[in-house]
Design a protein around this motif. Structure first.
Motif, PDB file in Angstrom:
ATOM      1  N   GLY A 152       4.935   9.582  -6.800  1.00 56.18           N
ATOM      2  CA  GLY A 152       5.432  10.561  -5.853  1.00 56.18           C
ATOM      3  C   GLY A 152       5.205  10.124  -4.431  1.00 56.18           C
ATOM      4  O   GLY A 152       4.509   9.137  -4.156  1.00 56.18           O
ATOM      5  N   ASP A 153       5.773  10.882  -3.510  1.00 58.13           N
ATOM      6  CA  ASP A 153       5.669  10.620  -2.077  1.00 58.13           C
ATOM      7  C   ASP A 153       4.333  11.170  -1.579  1.00 58.13           C
ATOM      8  O   ASP A 153       4.049  12.362  -1.757  1.00 58.13           O
ATOM      9  CB  ASP A 153       6.834  11.290  -1.347  1.00 58.13           C
ATOM     10  N   ILE A 154       3.514  10.311  -0.968  1.00 56.51           N
ATOM     11  CA  ILE A 154       2.199  10.774  -0.510  1.00 56.51           C
ATOM     12  C   ILE A 154       2.315  11.899   0.516  1.00 56.51           C
ATOM     13  O   ILE A 154       1.421  12.740   0.626  1.00 56.51           O
ATOM     14  CB  ILE A 154       1.363   9.619   0.087  1.00 56.51           C
ATOM     15  N   GLY A 214      -6.063   5.708  -3.992  1.00 56.82           N
ATOM     16  CA  GLY A 214      -5.129   4.868  -3.248  1.00 56.82           C
ATOM     17  C   GLY A 214      -3.879   5.631  -2.874  1.00 56.82           C
ATOM     18  O   GLY A 214      -3.184   6.163  -3.751  1.00 56.82           O
ATOM     19  N   LEU A 215      -3.591   5.679  -1.583  1.00 56.50           N
ATOM     20  CA  LEU A 215      -2.412   6.369  -1.077  1.00 56.50           C
ATOM     21  C   LEU A 215      -1.386   5.334  -0.617  1.00 56.50           C
ATOM     22  O   LEU A 215      -1.611   4.632   0.374  1.00 56.50           O
ATOM     23  CB  LEU A 215      -2.774   7.286   0.095  1.00 56.50           C
ATOM     24  N   ALA A 216      -0.288   5.224  -1.348  1.00 55.03           N
ATOM     25  CA  ALA A 216       0.783   4.284  -0.998  1.00 55.03           C
ATOM     26  C   ALA A 216       0.265   2.854  -0.906  1.00 55.03           C
ATOM     27  O   ALA A 216       0.719   2.069  -0.076  1.00 55.03           O
ATOM     28  CB  ALA A 216       1.458   4.698   0.305  1.00 55.03           C
ATOM     29  N   VAL A 217      -0.689   2.525  -1.766  1.00 54.65           N
ATOM     30  CA  VAL A 217      -1.200   1.157  -1.871  1.00 54.65           C
ATOM     31  C   VAL A 217      -0.438   0.464  -2.997  1.00 54.65           C
ATOM     32  O   VAL A 217      -0.432   0.949  -4.137  1.00 54.65           O
ATOM     33  CB  VAL A 217      -2.714   1.149  -2.184  1.00 54.65           C
ATOM     34  N   SER A 218       0.211  -0.648  -2.705  1.00 51.42           N
ATOM     35  CA  SER A 218       1.034  -1.305  -3.719  1.00 51.42           C
ATOM     36  C   SER A 218       0.182  -1.913  -4.824  1.00 51.42           C
ATOM     37  O   SER A 218       0.557  -1.898  -5.996  1.00 51.42           O
ATOM     38  CB  SER A 218       1.902  -2.392  -3.077  1.00 51.42           C
ATOM     39  N   GLY A 219      -0.986  -2.476  -4.456  1.00 46.02           N
ATOM     40  CA  GLY A 219      -1.866  -3.059  -5.454  1.00 46.02           C
ATOM     41  C   GLY A 219      -1.696  -4.551  -5.616  1.00 46.02           C
ATOM     42  O   GLY A 219      -1.762  -5.075  -6.734  1.00 46.02           O
ATOM     43  N   SER A 249     -14.184  -0.132  -9.377  1.00 40.86           N
ATOM     44  CA  SER A 249     -14.503   1.256  -9.038  1.00 40.86           C
ATOM     45  C   SER A 249     -14.603   2.078 -10.323  1.00 40.86           C
ATOM     46  O   SER A 249     -13.903   1.802 -11.312  1.00 40.86           O
ATOM     47  CB  SER A 249     -13.412   1.844  -8.135  1.00 40.86           C
ATOM     48  N   GLU A 250     -15.473   3.084 -10.331  1.00 42.80           N
ATOM     49  CA  GLU A 250     -15.685   3.861 -11.554  1.00 42.80           C
ATOM     50  C   GLU A 250     -14.430   4.620 -11.959  1.00 42.80           C
ATOM     51  O   GLU A 250     -14.075   4.687 -13.130  1.00 42.80           O
ATOM     52  CB  GLU A 250     -16.858   4.831 -11.365  1.00 42.80           C
ATOM     53  N   LEU A 251     -13.754   5.221 -10.993  1.00 42.70           N
ATOM     54  CA  LEU A 251     -12.523   5.976 -11.267  1.00 42.70           C
ATOM     55  C   LEU A 251     -11.492   5.611 -10.209  1.00 42.70           C
ATOM     56  O   LEU A 251     -11.753   5.716  -9.010  1.00 42.70           O
ATOM     57  CB  LEU A 251     -12.794   7.483 -11.238  1.00 42.70           C
ATOM     58  N   ILE A 252     -10.315   5.189 -10.667  1.00 45.38           N
ATOM     59  CA  ILE A 252      -9.246   4.788  -9.754  1.00 45.38           C
ATOM     60  C   ILE A 252      -8.062   5.718  -9.957  1.00 45.38           C
ATOM     61  O   ILE A 252      -7.537   5.848 -11.069  1.00 45.38           O
ATOM     62  CB  ILE A 252      -8.814   3.329  -9.999  1.00 45.38           C
ATOM     63  N   ILE A 253      -7.640   6.358  -8.874  1.00 44.36           N
ATOM     64  CA  ILE A 253      -6.466   7.234  -8.876  1.00 44.36           C
ATOM     65  C   ILE A 253      -5.480   6.692  -7.851  1.00 44.36           C
ATOM     66  O   ILE A 253      -5.864   6.405  -6.712  1.00 44.36           O
ATOM     67  CB  ILE A 253      -6.836   8.689  -8.538  1.00 44.36           C
ATOM     68  N   ALA A 254      -4.228   6.547  -8.244  1.00 45.10           N
ATOM     69  CA  ALA A 254      -3.222   5.984  -7.349  1.00 45.10           C
ATOM     70  C   ALA A 254      -2.053   6.939  -7.180  1.00 45.10           C
ATOM     71  O   ALA A 254      -1.609   7.573  -8.152  1.00 45.10           O
ATOM     72  CB  ALA A 254      -2.726   4.643  -7.887  1.00 45.10           C
ATOM     73  N   ILE A 255      -1.569   7.028  -5.942  1.00 49.84           N
ATOM     74  CA  ILE A 255      -0.369   7.805  -5.639  1.00 49.84           C
ATOM     75  C   ILE A 255       0.623   6.862  -4.962  1.00 49.84           C
ATOM     76  O   ILE A 255       0.331   6.305  -3.903  1.00 49.84           O
ATOM     77  CB  ILE A 255      -0.676   8.995  -4.702  1.00 49.84           C
ATOM     78  N   VAL A 266     -11.004   6.731   0.192  1.00 52.76           N
ATOM     79  CA  VAL A 266      -9.574   7.040   0.247  1.00 52.76           C
ATOM     80  C   VAL A 266      -8.899   5.893   0.993  1.00 52.76           C
ATOM     81  O   VAL A 266      -9.164   5.678   2.172  1.00 52.76           O
ATOM     82  CB  VAL A 266      -9.306   8.381   0.956  1.00 52.76           C
ATOM     83  N   THR A 267      -8.046   5.168   0.288  1.00 47.71           N
ATOM     84  CA  THR A 267      -7.464   3.946   0.855  1.00 47.71           C
ATOM     85  C   THR A 267      -5.984   4.134   1.129  1.00 47.71           C
ATOM     86  O   THR A 267      -5.242   4.628   0.267  1.00 47.71           O
ATOM     87  CB  THR A 267      -7.658   2.762  -0.106  1.00 47.71           C
ATOM     88  N   VAL A 268      -5.548   3.729   2.316  1.00 50.87           N
ATOM     89  CA  VAL A 268      -4.137   3.825   2.681  1.00 50.87           C
ATOM     90  C   VAL A 268      -3.508   2.439   2.654  1.00 50.87           C
ATOM     91  O   VAL A 268      -4.141   1.444   3.021  1.00 50.87           O
ATOM     92  CB  VAL A 268      -3.950   4.464   4.070  1.00 50.87           C
TER      93      VAL A 268
END
Length: 317
Positions: free
Chosen positions: A299-301, A259-264, A275-281, A201-203
């Motif tokens: 959305g807002d984390i 990824g939580l509020a990670v711009s990328g 990574s096998e599965l990437i989910i971003a918020i 879980v990345t911030v």
């Protein structure tokens, strides 16, 4: 081309990066992949390495119980005198960074450190980053009999089993080492190796404050994962340096990256894109992280994550 891998182990455990190096060795070899493990009572390590190497050379001696660059170089050079390597791979850890220059000097070999890609189709080319990850460069090493490379951990996790043979060599250091092992100093309690985690879980910068990282920690605990951060989070001192993902941090390939509020930014993506599965918020629908994510939530984390934790609690009962 014979590719040798010098295995790293410490305090009774084989560093998984040794298997990663063998994956690379098998990808670039034209002849064989050879693992070398030195130590005391390392038969178990040799058997594990043999799953991914065509051959494993094992040397056991009391003087090799703990890593010492002098004794390791001494024994390795005796092995290389019997069978010359074309490429020697070491992990880009404190072990490899220390041992690599010793071997390169003894072998009169070019050395490249912290490499993330290797091409042996025409000579030897490597890729590595400079300027804290802002620039990636391809280097073609000058023609030589042997090359020494230290390789970044977490890059070559994928590979097939080879199931080679183990051969124990009767070799001992030719002379006592001038320096002696004293002790290992344990890392502080709570430190984790994010490169080995299945769930990360990345911030990012959007976490806004160190106090808000607790939210990510709650989610990571529910998922059975660990918390990591992008560079702005680390630069602000909100997480320790060993939790940084990216070119100037660590490369991870978990089963789930959230990824939580990670711009990328490019530098971050290069450290997690496999990574096998990437989910971003992220509340910004144009955030680059959505370009590599399989699933995304705009959305807002601070609204989405509590709702996600609540649903996980219901599932877990």
């Amino acid at each position: 081309m014979k590719v040798f891998v010098v295995a790293e182990h410490r305090m009774g455990e084989l560093n998984p990066v040794s298997i990663e190096l063998l994956n690379l060795a098998n990808a670039i070899k034209k002849d064989s992949s050879v693992a070398v493990v030195l130590g005391k009572d390392v038969k178990g390590f040799a058997d594990e390495l043999a799953k991914f190497a065509d051959k494993v050379y094992m040397v056991q001696d009391d003087s090799l119980e703990n890593y010492n660059p002098e004794t390791y170089t001494d024994v390795l050079m005796q092995i290389f005198a019997k069978e010359k390597p074309d490429v020697v791979l070491l992990p880009n850890t404190s072990f490899g960074i220390d041992l690599g220059p010793y071997l390169a000097a003894k072998l009169n070999a070019p050395i490249a450190t912290d490499v993330v890609a290797v091409d042996a189709s025409d000579g030897l080319k490597v890729s590595k980053y400079f300027f804290q990850g802002k620039l990636m460069t391809d280097l073609k090493l000058k023609e030589a009999d042997t090359y020494v490379l230290t390789v970044r951990q977490g890059v070559f996790k994928e590979g097939e089993e080879v199931n080679g043979a183990v051969e124990e060599l009767d070799i001992k250091p030719s002379k006592p080492a001038r320096r002696q092992f004293v002790q290992y100093i344990e890392p502080e309690v709570g430190e984790v190796d994010i490169t080995q985690a299945d769930i990360v879980v990345t911030v990012g910068r959007g976490i806004e404050d160190a106090s808000n990282i607790e939210l990510a920690e709650q989610l990571a605990e529910m998922l059975g994962g660990v918390v990591a951060g992008s560079r702005p989070v680390i630069d602000n001192g909100w997480l320790p340096k060993d939790r940084q993902i990216g070119i100037s941090g660590k490369t991870v390939k978990p089963k789930l990256y959230l990824g939580l509020a990670v711009s990328g930014a490019f530098q971050h993506v290069m450290g997690m894109k496999d990574s096998e599965l990437i989910i971003a918020i992220n509340k910004d629908p144009e955030a680059p992280i959505f370009g590599v994510a399989q699933y995304g939530i705009v959305g807002d984390i601070f609204e989405v994550v509590p709702a996600l934790i609540e649903e996980l609690e219901k599932i877990k009962g």
